[in-house]
Design a protein around this motif. Structure first.
Motif, short mmCIF file in Angstrom:
data_model
loop_
_atom_site.label_atom_id
_atom_site.label_comp_id
_atom_site.label_asym_id
_atom_site.label_seq_id
_atom_site.Cartn_x
_atom_site.Cartn_y
_atom_site.Cartn_z
N LEU A 4 0.83 -1.20 0.00
CA LEU A 4 0.00 0.00 0.00
C LEU A 4 0.87 1.26 0.00
N LYS A 5 0.76 2.03 -1.08
CA LYS A 5 1.56 3.24 -1.24
C LYS A 5 0.73 4.48 -0.97
N ARG A 6 1.38 5.50 -0.46
CA ARG A 6 0.71 6.77 -0.21
C ARG A 6 0.15 7.34 -1.51
N SER A 7 0.89 7.17 -2.58
CA SER A 7 0.47 7.74 -3.87
C SER A 7 -0.75 7.03 -4.44
N GLU A 8 -1.14 5.88 -3.90
CA GLU A 8 -2.31 5.15 -4.38
C GLU A 8 -3.57 5.46 -3.58
N VAL A 9 -3.44 6.25 -2.53
CA VAL A 9 -4.59 6.64 -1.71
C VAL A 9 -5.08 7.99 -2.20
N LEU A 10 -6.32 8.02 -2.68
CA LEU A 10 -6.87 9.24 -3.25
C LEU A 10 -8.19 9.61 -2.57
N VAL A 12 -11.70 11.25 -3.29
CA VAL A 12 -12.52 11.51 -4.47
C VAL A 12 -13.52 12.62 -4.21
N ILE A 13 -14.33 12.92 -5.20
CA ILE A 13 -15.25 14.06 -5.17
C ILE A 13 -16.14 14.09 -3.93
N ASP A 14 -16.63 12.92 -3.51
CA ASP A 14 -17.53 12.89 -2.35
C ASP A 14 -16.81 13.02 -1.01
N GLY A 15 -15.47 13.18 -1.04
CA GLY A 15 -14.70 13.35 0.18
C GLY A 15 -14.20 12.06 0.78
N GLU A 16 -14.63 10.93 0.25
CA GLU A 16 -14.19 9.64 0.76
C GLU A 16 -12.80 9.31 0.22
N SER A 17 -12.04 8.52 0.99
CA SER A 17 -10.71 8.10 0.55
C SER A 17 -10.77 6.67 0.02
N TRP A 18 -10.06 6.46 -1.07
CA TRP A 18 -10.03 5.16 -1.73
C TRP A 18 -8.60 4.79 -2.07
N ASN A 19 -8.35 3.50 -2.14
CA ASN A 19 -7.07 2.99 -2.62
C ASN A 19 -7.27 2.56 -4.07
N TYR A 20 -6.53 3.18 -4.97
CA TYR A 20 -6.56 2.83 -6.39
C TYR A 20 -5.24 2.16 -6.73
N THR A 21 -5.32 0.90 -7.15
CA THR A 21 -4.12 0.16 -7.49
C THR A 21 -4.43 -0.86 -8.59
N ASN A 22 -3.43 -1.24 -9.33
CA ASN A 22 -3.60 -2.26 -10.35
C ASN A 22 -3.31 -3.63 -9.75
N ILE A 32 -10.64 0.37 -3.82
CA ILE A 32 -11.00 -0.15 -2.50
C ILE A 32 -11.29 1.02 -1.56
N PRO A 33 -12.51 1.09 -1.01
CA PRO A 33 -12.82 2.18 -0.07
C PRO A 33 -12.06 1.99 1.23
N LEU A 34 -11.60 3.08 1.81
CA LEU A 34 -10.87 3.02 3.07
C LEU A 34 -11.80 3.43 4.20
N LEU A 35 -11.92 2.56 5.19
CA LEU A 35 -12.81 2.79 6.32
C LEU A 35 -12.21 3.84 7.26
#
Length: 104
Positions: A4-10, A12-22, A32-35
């Motif tokens: 899990l990289k810092r650069s992969e945690v974004l 999004v528009i609704d203010g929620e944080s997600w992990n985007y990775t291939n 992946i939504p982050l709780l």
């Protein structure tokens, strides 16, 4: 956790944080939504030098050291089953993620 990289945690528009990775096997994008509890843990390590240097969210110990700590926790908790990081990740997947609507 190790990948899990810092650069992969974004955020999004609704203010929620997600992990985007291939995904490694299929090379498809995984979202992946982050709780909130995960975000709290991640915030604790924002200033960690190892995390900053390696673009990681968490400082990760070796698998051997992690399993040694899990054994110690099991002993202190009176758990007779041998705990490993592998077992812990499956327990997390089947309890925490499914109970929060995240598909496996």
């Amino acid at each position: 956790m190790r990948k899990l990289k810092r650069s992969e945690v974004l955020r999004v528009i609704d203010g929620e944080s997600w992990n985007y990775t291939n995904r490694k096997k299929t090379d498809t994008l995984s979202r992946i939504p982050l709780l909130p509890s995960a975000l709290e843990i991640m915030e604790r390590y924002q200033e960690n030098p190892q995390c900053q240097r390696d673009d990681r969210v968490l400082p990760v110990l070796s698998n051997q050291k992690m399993n040694a700590y899990l054994k110690e926790i099991a002993d202190l908790s009176g758990i007779s089953r041998m705990l490993t990081f592998h077992i812990a990740s499956h327990t997390f997947a089947t309890t925490v993620t499914l109970n929060n609507g995240v598909p496996i």
